[in-house]
Scaffold this active site. Structure first.
Site, PDB file in Angstrom:
ATOM      1  N   GLU A  40      -7.892 116.177 -41.653  1.00  0.00           N
ATOM      2  CA  GLU A  40      -8.930 116.963 -42.301  1.00  0.00           C
ATOM      3  C   GLU A  40      -9.682 117.867 -41.329  1.00  0.00           C
ATOM      4  O   GLU A  40      -9.996 119.005 -41.655  1.00  0.00           O
ATOM      5  CB  GLU A  40      -9.915 116.031 -43.021  1.00  0.00           C
ATOM      6  CG  GLU A  40     -10.407 116.677 -44.297  1.00  0.00           C
ATOM      7  CD  GLU A  40     -11.564 115.926 -44.914  1.00  0.00           C
ATOM      8  OE1 GLU A  40     -11.696 114.720 -44.626  1.00  0.00           O
ATOM      9  OE2 GLU A  40     -12.311 116.546 -45.673  1.00  0.00           O
ATOM     10  N   ASP A  41      -9.937 117.359 -40.133  1.00  0.00           N
ATOM     11  CA  ASP A  41     -10.812 118.104 -39.225  1.00  0.00           C
ATOM     12  C   ASP A  41     -10.086 118.896 -38.152  1.00  0.00           C
ATOM     13  O   ASP A  41     -10.683 119.733 -37.492  1.00  0.00           O
ATOM     14  CB  ASP A  41     -11.798 117.132 -38.531  1.00  0.00           C
ATOM     15  CG  ASP A  41     -12.707 116.441 -39.534  1.00  0.00           C
ATOM     16  OD1 ASP A  41     -12.776 116.943 -40.679  1.00  0.00           O
ATOM     17  OD2 ASP A  41     -13.324 115.419 -39.186  1.00  0.00           O
TER      18      ASP A  41
END
Ligand code: MN
Length: 715
Positions: free
Chosen positions: A83-84
């Site tokens: 996600e990051d």
């Protein structure tokens, strides 16, 4: 209480991991996961000002406290990189394999959801979604650890978001932790949530606890010493701990209308012993000295909670009349009480997925979900229930291998799952040492033994018995193969016969040009296919010969072809029994006396459903002369008919194998077997062509030692 560990390093984590994971390969993979996460999160910081990597490190560390396996630890380290940091799931899969990818994917998906609702029904739905999104329960466990670390560092974010996170934790994640039995994590999540969600309440309780702490500590210490002495006098090895009630549980009781001073089990002891009998012994000893408070005793050992929590609970009037809540449990129960579903990590032998392991996991998971859904969504509960329980059973081979089968599976499904050859030669089955019919429905934990006989072969009836597609396909394949061979043989013979009759030389007719011509005309691939089609009456021999010998058919020949086809069909449609003078009448072989070719038979004219065929001595037609007509067997019938036999022996030893061997020798199929009267009587249903073969079988069965009599059942 809250263990903030922002200075945690990978070395510290690794040291902890090595206390229970020793496999070098696994440790190497964990290191790789850390390296990737550390690289990718480089330059990212948390709100608290720490480097981002401290977060995955802490999540992993929380998981080591419940002895999480290496895949879960890798997933914990990697849980934010997709996600990051724009790492793809494919990259994770490539480097870490399927399982870790699935875990990371699951956590990523869940983290994208935003929760929050006012109505309990909606919250329940959101919990359902969260649980449903996780293909693997470990996804949820990582999520809980992730949230726990975020809650421990919640001070760093602005107040409105603190409150929202705290509420979401209480509404969604705490109930899930509870249902999974993970009390330790649940309890910390609750206290942290309360601290941010209702700070004035939280700190109010903390203050009052602090005020009374000295006094309570003294009371608890005295009581602990007294009880410990008492148990020592009775020679019971034990440990006792004073137990601080969680702030949230006090809040909960006050919320239900109790005042702080009324919470009588603020003083609590927990006693650990080695065995279950000792738990009850301890209870008896304590009750004999201290008066129990009525209606406060709970036996969660005999009746565990749905999340598998076990303990004895009692509340007693202790020294100086102070009330004490006492919990008594074994060390193993304590592990489950603290860590619930995650406790199985501590007891797993190696990494072998034992059956119990799988079952336990599924059981836990199912029960948790079911309870979550209790009031809300019956349908969802049903579908999960089906997935987990109704769809799968686990049975054993005689040497202990686990075979997974769908529910409703029979010994035949088992046999085909073990090996096609075992399935194809099955003659009988023993389940837990008892003879069972092949239609028996297996249950989890059954030990299944298949009796085979080299000369035996599948029965078409089996197609109606088996549950799995695998078994069905294997049986079908068997018959297709046999049928095909038979058709090929039949077809070839029919062609040769017809050529002979027309005085055409076989080798001249079957030259390459002619074969090519025939195959093209009928759109066939090869000569075998041609024979199959002739053998199964799809192509008439005459028309093939005509195709070669005469290029064009005359009208007469076309008519002739048609007639020929028709007669062929008619010949095929012959009935088993011929009723003189009547064609096209429906014939039923009666199931009461089960006549077979060779028996003297009579036809009984039924009201509206044709003629039913009985043995002439059948009691059912005794007084019905006006409805009886003469019939006789069609001599060309090659069908097999059911007959019921009753075999009586004077030996309780299992002679089933002998019986099956005799039927197999006579090429007779047994379609069912019932064992009656403690193994001395067997009722079998067999399929047999005619009376001659049946008589021979009966003689053969009589030759089995200890057989008393063989009866053909008429009713
Ligand atoms: Mn995270």
């Amino acid at each position: 209480m809250t263990k903030i560990n922002e200075n945690l390093t990978f070395e510290t984590l690794m040291k902890k991991i090595k206390t229970y994971i020793t496999d070098q390969e696994k440790l190497e993979l964990i290191t790789q996961a850390y390296d990737l996460a550390n690289n990718k999160h480089y330059g990212q910081f948390r709100r608290s000002g720490e480097s981002y990597i401290t977060h995955p490190l802490n999540v992993a560390y929380i998981l080591t406290e419940i002895n999480a396996d290496y895949e879960t630890l890798c997933a914990a380290l990697l849980h934010d990189v997709v996600e990051d940091c724009n790492v793809t799931l494919e990259e994770i899969q490539e480097q870490f394999g399927d399982n870790i990818k699935i875990l990371v994917d699951g956590v990523t998906k869940i983290n994208k959801l935003s929760f929050g609702a006012e109505k309990e029904a909606e919250l329940a739905n959101q919990r359902k979604i969260l649980v449903g999104l996780a293909d693997d329960v470990r996804v949820i466990i990582v999520k809980l650890a992730d949230r726990l670390h975020n809650m421990r560092t919640l001070w760093a974010i602005p107040e409105p978001r603190q409150k929202a996170k705290a509420k979401e934790t209480l509404d969604i994640l705490v109930p899930i932790a509870h249902r999974l039995g993970m009390y330790k994590i649940k309890s910390e999540l609750e206290d942290l949530s309360l601290r941010y969600y209702k700070p004035e309440v939280y700190f109010g309780i903390v203050e009052r606890l602090n005020k009374t702490k000295q006094e309570r500590d003294k009371i608890v210490k005295e009581m602990l010493t007294s009880v410990s002495q008492l148990l020592d006098e009775n020679n019971i090895k034990h440990e006792i701990k004073g137990r601080a009630k969680s702030i949230y549980s006090i809040y909960n009781k006050m919320d239900k209308g109790k005042s702080f001073n009324d919470i009588y089990d603020l003083n609590a002891l927990r006693i650990f012993v080695n065995t279950i009998p000792e738990c009850y012994q301890v209870l008896g000893i304590i009750h004999s000295k201290y008066t129990p408070k009525p209606n406060r005793f709970k036996d969660y050992i005999a009746m565990p909670k749905s999340n598998m929590y076990q303990s004895l609970h009692t509340t007693i009037f202790g020294n100086n009349g102070y009330l004490f809540e006492i919990q008594i449990r074994t060390y193993k129960m304590d592990e489950i009480a603290e860590n619930g579903i995650a406790s199985h990590w501590s007891y797993k032998e190696g990494n072998k997925k034992t059956m119990q392991d799988i079952m336990e996991k599924k059981l836990f998971f199912f029960k948790s979900i079911m309870e979550l859904q209790e009031e809300n969504d019956q349908e969802f509960v049903e579908s999960v229930k089906q997935d987990v329980f109704e769809n799968t059973i686990y049975v054993f081979t005689p040497n202990g291998n686990v075979i997974e089968l769908p529910n409703g599976a029979t010994p035949l499904d088992f046999a085909y799952k073990v090996h096609t050859d075992v399935g194809n030669t099955t003659v009988g089955a023993l389940v837990n040492d008892n003879i069972v019919p092949l239609t028996y429905q297996l249950k989890t934990n059954d030990i299944v033994k298949i009796n085979t006989s080299k000369n035996s072969s599948p029965n078409r009836q089996w197609l109606n018995i088996v549950k799995t597609h695998q078994a069905k396909n294997k049986i079908k394949n068997y018959f297709n193969k046999i049928e095909k061979n038979e058709f090929i043989k039949k077809g070839e013979e029919a062609l040769i016969r017809e050529l002979k009759r027309k005085k055409i030389k076989e080798n001249e007719f079957l030259n390459e040009t002619n074969i090519e011509k025939i195959l093209t005309a009928y759109k066939l691939k090869n000569i075998e296919e041609l024979y199959t089609n002739i053998g199964s009456n799809k192509i008439v021999v005459g028309s093939i010969i005509n195709l070669i010998t005469k290029e064009e058919k005359t009208k007469e020949e076309i008519v002739l072809d048609k007639i020929q086809n028709k007669s062929l069909e008619k010949e095929n449609a012959k009935t088993d029994v011929i009723v003189e003078g009547i064609d096209n009448i429906k014939i039923n072989i009666s199931a009461c006396c089960n006549p077979i070719p060779g028996d003297n038979i009579m036809g009984y004219i039924t009201k509206g459903s044709g003629i039913s065929i009985h043995i002439d001595t059948c009691p059912n037609i005794r007084n019905a002369e006006e409805r009886l007509i003469d019939v006789h067997w069609n001599k060309t019938t090659t069908k097999r008919y059911p007959v019921n036999l009753l075999v009586t022996t004077n030996n309780t030893k299992n002679i089933l194998v002998d019986i099956i061997a005799k039927t197999t020798n006579n090429n007779i199929t047994v379609t069912s077997i019932n064992v009656l009267n403690e193994n001395t009587r067997y009722k079998l249903t067999i399929l047999v062509e005619n009376k001659e073969i049946l008589t021979k079988l009966i003689n053969d069965l009589n030759s089995i030692p200890d057989t008393i009599k063989i009866e053909r059942l008429m009713q």
